[in-house]
Design an enzyme around this catalytic site. Structure first.
Site, PDB file in Angstrom:
ATOM      1  N   TRP A   1       0.818  -1.225   0.000  1.00  8.83           N
ATOM      2  CA  TRP A   1       0.000   0.000   0.000  1.00  8.83           C
ATOM      3  C   TRP A   1       0.846   1.268   0.000  1.00  8.83           C
ATOM      4  CZ3 TRP A   1      -4.401  -1.068   4.167  1.00  8.83           C
ATOM      5  CH2 TRP A   1      -5.147  -2.180   3.741  1.00  8.83           C
TER       6      TRP A   1
ATOM      7  N   HIS B   1      12.958  -2.589  -0.983  1.00  6.89           N
ATOM      8  CA  HIS B   1      12.128  -2.003  -2.039  1.00  6.89           C
ATOM      9  C   HIS B   1      12.917  -0.859  -2.692  1.00  6.89           C
ATOM     10  CE1 HIS B   1       8.955   0.219  -4.054  1.00  6.89           C
ATOM     11  NE2 HIS B   1       8.264  -0.913  -4.051  1.00  6.89           N
TER      12      HIS B   1
ATOM     13  N   GLU C   1      11.455  -6.281  -9.355  1.00  3.60           N
ATOM     14  CA  GLU C   1      10.713  -5.053  -9.652  1.00  3.60           C
ATOM     15  C   GLU C   1      11.611  -4.087 -10.429  1.00  3.60           C
ATOM     16  OE1 GLU C   1       7.208  -4.406  -6.771  1.00  3.60           O
ATOM     17  OE2 GLU C   1       8.974  -3.487  -5.901  1.00  3.60           O
TER      18      GLU C   1
ATOM     19  N   GLY D   1       1.555  -2.521  -6.306  1.00  4.04           N
ATOM     20  CA  GLY D   1       1.445  -1.245  -5.616  1.00  4.04           C
ATOM     21  C   GLY D   1       0.088  -0.615  -5.863  1.00  4.04           C
ATOM     22  N   GLY D   2       0.037   0.310  -6.818  1.00  8.68           N
ATOM     23  CA  GLY D   2      -1.177   1.097  -7.087  1.00  8.68           C
ATOM     24  C   GLY D   2      -2.460   0.271  -7.163  1.00  8.68           C
TER      25      GLY D   2
HETATM   26  P1  PGA Z   1       3.142  -0.410  -8.800  1.00 11.85           P
HETATM   27  O1  PGA Z   1       4.161  -0.602  -7.565  1.00 11.85           O
HETATM   28  O2  PGA Z   1       2.325  -1.664  -8.883  1.00 11.85           O
HETATM   29  O3  PGA Z   1       2.308   0.790  -8.409  1.00 11.85           O
HETATM   30  O4  PGA Z   1       3.950  -0.182 -10.007  1.00 11.85           O
HETATM   31  C1  PGA Z   1       4.809  -1.817  -7.336  1.00 11.85           C
HETATM   32  C2  PGA Z   1       5.699  -1.729  -6.130  1.00 11.85           C
HETATM   33  O5  PGA Z   1       6.353  -0.693  -5.931  1.00 11.85           O
HETATM   34  O6  PGA Z   1       5.797  -2.679  -5.339  1.00 11.85           O
END
Ligand code: PGA
Length: 257
Positions: free
Chosen positions: A10, A95, A167, A233-234
């Site tokens: 989140w 992260h 990522e 994320g989003g």
């Molecule tokens: P995102 O973020 O799905 O908004 O691209 C992923 C994350 O940072 O874990």
């Protein structure tokens, strides 16, 4: 058979009422028979609240970061034991936002990884290259360095109770996703690097893809043989989107079985 994971990071979003609504909607929409692990990572201050709401349910709880130290005079920090105490079983370490905005280096990330394991929590180790590194074809060098820093400090065996998330920084929050084939190539590379040290751990390690995962692209990403789910994320802030991603992971599990 690796059980897929869908993890919702989140970031610094939410409020007590918004979290309550989101978790209520999520719990209602998930199907008990889906053979996947669904995890949420709210901000620190909401963890205890979320733990109460999720108790006995299907959704696991994790934190977005942890202090590498076990306790003491570290103003503003939160230890792994504290996270476990309030009900977390998972913690994200390394992260790219922590690495980039808070200057966390590989050595610190490795210590955080160990801090989580030491109290019996599962670390979710994030690795990934920047756009500049991507364009310079340095992806494998960068993720190898990030992964090897942890393996050098704690050994391949430490990945028996860990999750890795690939990522690419250029795909996070940008709407620009790695193609399924790009993700697969890096995932296979990461797995082979661990398998070279310990074949069994490499085979069982769950490697998630993160970076603009949405309901519309989750299916094709999760269809790749070495993509074991997503770090989202989003799209994890919308119960509908997140459920679509979970459904795609459940479908992957069904197809693989
Ligand atoms: P995102 O973020 O799905 O908004 O691209 C992923 C994350 O940072 O874990």
């Amino acid at each position: 058979m690796r059980r897929p994971v869908v993890a919702g990071n989140w970031k610094m979003h939410g409020s007590r009422s918004a979290n309550h609504a989101l978790l209520t909607d999520l719990e209602r929409g998930l199907k008990a028979e889906w053979p996947i692990d669904v995890l949420v990572f709210p901000p620190y201050v909401y963890l205890a609240d979320a733990a109460r709401m999720l108790e006995g349910g299907q959704i696991g709880l994790g934190a977005q970061d942890v202090c590498a130290e076990g306790g003491g005079a570290f103003t503003g920090q939160v230890s792994a034991a504290m996270l476990k105490d309030v009900g977390c079983r998972y913690v994200i370490v390394g992260h790219s936002e922590r690495r980039r905005l808070f200057h966390e280096d590989d050595a610190l990330v490795s210590r955080k990884f160990a801090a989580a394991l030491q109290v019996g929590m599962t670390p979710v180790l994030c690795v990934g290259e920047t756009l500049q590194e991507h364009e310079a074809h340095q992806t494998e060098d960068v993720v190898a360095r990030q992964l090897d820093a942890v393996m050098a400090m704690h050994g391949a065996a430490s990945f028996a109770d860990a999750i890795v998330a690939y990522e690419p920084v250029w795909a996070i929050g940008t709407g620009r996703t790695a193609t399924p084939q790009q993700a697969q190539t890096v995932h296979a590379y990461l797995r082979s690097r661990i398998a070279a040290q310990d074949a069994n751990i490499g085979r069982h390690l769950r490697i998630l893809y993160g970076g603009s995962v949405k309901g519309v692209n989750a299916g094709e990403l999760f269809a790749m043989p070495d993509v074991d789910g997503g770090l989202v994320g989003g799209a994890s802030l919308s119960a509908d989107e997140f459920q679509q991603i979970c459904a795609a992971a459940a479908l992957r599990a069904a197809v693989r079985h």
